[in-house]
Design a protein around this motif. Structure first.
Motif, PDB file in Angstrom:
ATOM      1  N   THR A 140       8.569 -13.313  -5.312  1.00  0.00           N
ATOM      2  CA  THR A 140       7.977 -11.978  -5.437  1.00  0.00           C
ATOM      3  C   THR A 140       6.520 -12.024  -5.883  1.00  0.00           C
ATOM      4  N   LEU A 141       6.015 -13.186  -6.278  1.00  0.00           N
ATOM      5  CA  LEU A 141       4.604 -13.287  -6.640  1.00  0.00           C
ATOM      6  C   LEU A 141       3.716 -12.972  -5.441  1.00  0.00           C
ATOM      7  N   GLN A 142       3.974 -13.614  -4.300  1.00  0.00           N
ATOM      8  CA  GLN A 142       3.162 -13.323  -3.123  1.00  0.00           C
ATOM      9  C   GLN A 142       3.439 -11.930  -2.585  1.00  0.00           C
ATOM     10  N   GLU A 143       4.640 -11.424  -2.827  1.00  0.00           N
ATOM     11  CA  GLU A 143       4.987 -10.082  -2.362  1.00  0.00           C
ATOM     12  C   GLU A 143       4.290  -9.000  -3.170  1.00  0.00           C
ATOM     13  N   LEU A 144       3.840  -9.353  -4.369  1.00  0.00           N
ATOM     14  CA  LEU A 144       3.040  -8.445  -5.194  1.00  0.00           C
ATOM     15  C   LEU A 144       1.567  -8.522  -4.829  1.00  0.00           C
ATOM     16  N   ILE A 145       1.067  -9.728  -4.599  1.00  0.00           N
ATOM     17  CA  ILE A 145      -0.368  -9.928  -4.391  1.00  0.00           C
ATOM     18  C   ILE A 145      -0.805  -9.634  -2.962  1.00  0.00           C
ATOM     19  N   ALA A 146      -0.027 -10.061  -1.986  1.00  0.00           N
ATOM     20  CA  ALA A 146      -0.477 -10.021  -0.588  1.00  0.00           C
ATOM     21  C   ALA A 146      -0.687  -8.610  -0.029  1.00  0.00           C
ATOM     22  N   PRO A 147       0.265  -7.675  -0.188  1.00  0.00           N
ATOM     23  CA  PRO A 147       0.083  -6.360   0.452  1.00  0.00           C
ATOM     24  C   PRO A 147      -0.956  -5.502  -0.266  1.00  0.00           C
ATOM     25  N   ALA A 148      -1.663  -4.693   0.493  1.00  0.00           N
ATOM     26  CA  ALA A 148      -2.599  -3.739  -0.114  1.00  0.00           C
ATOM     27  C   ALA A 148      -1.852  -2.577  -0.747  1.00  0.00           C
ATOM     28  N   SER A 149      -0.742  -2.167  -0.126  1.00  0.00           N
ATOM     29  CA  SER A 149       0.034  -1.029  -0.608  1.00  0.00           C
ATOM     30  C   SER A 149       1.413  -1.504  -1.070  1.00  0.00           C
ATOM     31  N   VAL A 150       1.684  -1.364  -2.374  1.00  0.00           N
ATOM     32  CA  VAL A 150       2.975  -1.761  -2.941  1.00  0.00           C
ATOM     33  C   VAL A 150       3.527  -0.593  -3.746  1.00  0.00           C
ATOM     34  N   ASP A 151       4.682  -0.071  -3.327  1.00  0.00           N
ATOM     35  CA  ASP A 151       5.341   1.040  -4.020  1.00  0.00           C
ATOM     36  C   ASP A 151       6.600   0.522  -4.706  1.00  0.00           C
ATOM     37  N   PHE A 152       6.842   0.962  -5.934  1.00  0.00           N
ATOM     38  CA  PHE A 152       7.994   0.522  -6.721  1.00  0.00           C
ATOM     39  C   PHE A 152       9.033   1.637  -6.794  1.00  0.00           C
ATOM     40  N   PHE A 153      10.294   1.260  -6.521  1.00  0.00           N
ATOM     41  CA  PHE A 153      11.391   2.223  -6.527  1.00  0.00           C
ATOM     42  C   PHE A 153      12.510   1.748  -7.452  1.00  0.00           C
ATOM     43  N   CYS A 154      13.126   2.704  -8.174  1.00  0.00           N
ATOM     44  CA  CYS A 154      14.253   2.380  -9.031  1.00  0.00           C
ATOM     45  C   CYS A 154      15.529   2.302  -8.196  1.00  0.00           C
ATOM     46  N   LYS A 155      16.646   1.979  -8.841  1.00  0.00           N
ATOM     47  CA  LYS A 155      17.892   1.774  -8.104  1.00  0.00           C
ATOM     48  C   LYS A 155      18.394   3.060  -7.452  1.00  0.00           C
ATOM     49  N   GLU A 156      17.943   4.221  -7.962  1.00  0.00           N
ATOM     50  CA  GLU A 156      18.317   5.497  -7.332  1.00  0.00           C
ATOM     51  C   GLU A 156      17.462   5.809  -6.110  1.00  0.00           C
ATOM     52  N   GLY A 157      16.481   4.948  -5.816  1.00  0.00           N
ATOM     53  CA  GLY A 157      15.613   5.164  -4.664  1.00  0.00           C
ATOM     54  C   GLY A 157      14.447   6.084  -4.940  1.00  0.00           C
ATOM     55  N   GLU A 158      14.210   6.421  -6.209  1.00  0.00           N
ATOM     56  CA  GLU A 158      13.086   7.293  -6.574  1.00  0.00           C
ATOM     57  C   GLU A 158      11.830   6.460  -6.801  1.00  0.00           C
ATOM     58  N   LEU A 159      10.699   7.007  -6.400  1.00  0.00           N
ATOM     59  CA  LEU A 159       9.425   6.326  -6.560  1.00  0.00           C
ATOM     60  C   LEU A 159       9.020   6.300  -8.032  1.00  0.00           C
ATOM     61  N   LEU A 160       8.711   5.111  -8.543  1.00  0.00           N
ATOM     62  CA  LEU A 160       8.246   4.954  -9.916  1.00  0.00           C
ATOM     63  C   LEU A 160       6.721   4.972  -9.995  1.00  0.00           C
ATOM     64  N   GLY A 161       6.078   4.482  -8.960  1.00  0.00           N
ATOM     65  CA  GLY A 161       4.625   4.380  -8.934  1.00  0.00           C
ATOM     66  C   GLY A 161       4.227   3.301  -7.953  1.00  0.00           C
ATOM     67  N   ASN A 162       2.952   2.982  -7.914  1.00  0.00           N
ATOM     68  CA  ASN A 162       2.489   1.943  -6.993  1.00  0.00           C
ATOM     69  C   ASN A 162       1.655   0.900  -7.742  1.00  0.00           C
ATOM     70  N   LYS A 163       1.145  -0.050  -6.983  1.00  0.00           N
ATOM     71  CA  LYS A 163       0.408  -1.150  -7.604  1.00  0.00           C
ATOM     72  C   LYS A 163      -0.822  -0.656  -8.351  1.00  0.00           C
ATOM     73  N   ALA A 164      -1.384   0.450  -7.924  1.00  0.00           N
ATOM     74  CA  ALA A 164      -2.557   1.005  -8.600  1.00  0.00           C
ATOM     75  C   ALA A 164      -2.169   1.791  -9.848  1.00  0.00           C
ATOM     76  N   SER A 165      -1.195   2.691  -9.723  1.00  0.00           N
ATOM     77  CA  SER A 165      -0.836   3.547 -10.862  1.00  0.00           C
ATOM     78  C   SER A 165      -0.148   2.759 -11.980  1.00  0.00           C
ATOM     79  N   LEU A 166       0.484   1.648 -11.642  1.00  0.00           N
ATOM     80  CA  LEU A 166       1.172   0.813 -12.635  1.00  0.00           C
ATOM     81  C   LEU A 166       0.392  -0.467 -12.934  1.00  0.00           C
ATOM     82  N   GLU A 167      -0.885  -0.448 -12.589  1.00  0.00           N
ATOM     83  CA  GLU A 167      -1.689  -1.674 -12.703  1.00  0.00           C
ATOM     84  C   GLU A 167      -1.700  -2.243 -14.123  1.00  0.00           C
ATOM     85  N   ARG A 168      -1.885  -1.406 -15.117  1.00  0.00           N
ATOM     86  CA  ARG A 168      -1.966  -1.902 -16.496  1.00  0.00           C
ATOM     87  C   ARG A 168      -0.678  -2.607 -16.897  1.00  0.00           C
ATOM     88  N   GLN A 169       0.453  -1.987 -16.593  1.00  0.00           N
ATOM     89  CA  GLN A 169       1.737  -2.594 -16.939  1.00  0.00           C
ATOM     90  C   GLN A 169       1.949  -3.914 -16.187  1.00  0.00           C
TER      91      GLN A 169
END
Length: 216
Positions: A140-169
């Protein structure tokens, strides 16, 4: 490269594309679990009763919401019984994630339960987000770095945020500089620094530790 799409019956179909004519596609990033759907399962039609089917369905439906006809899931878009194809896929993985229009990270160990208190509604999932196994896997290291657009979803399928909005974390969890997450050339970072990003990550097979660093 094989890509999935919904057919007229609501099932999945596979289409193979040459490198010169690959359409826009979404790609799934996830941790492998029990009973993943393979290419053979797709072909024999037994996949809908399998545990891994839900992730594929989620990816396809999210791609459709994002206006994308095609999507890619590693468990079933590669013929792993063919050693030549498997080797080619491993060598192409970074590029496939980099070229994806959207990358969806599915986190089955993160839940976004709603609470009565609006000001505390995010506290629970951010805590489990930081502890997610996804951040400890090698691939998952390359799967985080390589794409320009990365969206994170919880197990319920709801959007948590993306690589930009969750950058600090993400930077705090992984130790990866924000500039690397934003697409700065990896050559800007020393080999030692890039290797440090993978130091705490694990793979099931020793050789995958090296394979997962291809492109990085």
């Amino acid at each position: 490269m094989r890509l999935l799409q919904y057919n007229n019956r609501g099932d999945f179909s596979l289409t193979e594309f040459f490198e010169s004519n690959i359409p826009k596609y979404a790609i799934l990033s996830h941790r492998w679990g029990p009973e993943e759907v393979t290419l053979a399962d797709l072909k024999n039609g037994n996949y809908k009763k399998m545990a891994g089917y839900g992730k594929i369905q989620f990816c396809g439906e999210q791609a459709k919401r994002d206006g994308l006809q095609y999507f890619w899931v590693d468990t079933c878009c590669i013929d792993k019984s063919n050693s030549t194809e498997l080797a080619e896929a491993i060598n192409s993985m970074f590029r496939w994630y980099r070229d994806a229009t959207k990358c969806y990270v599915y986190l089955p160990d993160v839940s976004r339960r709603r609470t009565d208190s609006a000001d505390k509604s995010d506290e629970g999932w951010i805590s489990t987000f930081r502890k997610s196994e996804w951040f400890r896997r090698g691939w998952t290291l390359q799967e985080l770095i390589a794409p320009a657009s990365v969206d994170f979803f919880c197990k319920e399928g709801e959007l948590l945020g993306n690589k930009a909005s969750l950058e600090r974390q993400i930077c705090e969890i992984t130790g990866i500089p924000a500039s690397a997450l934003r697409g700065s050339p990896l050559s800007d970072f020393s080999v030692a620094e890039r290797l440090s990003w993978a130091a705490s990550r694990e793979t099931f097979r020793q050789e995958d530790k090296a394979y997962s660093l291809l492109g990085i």
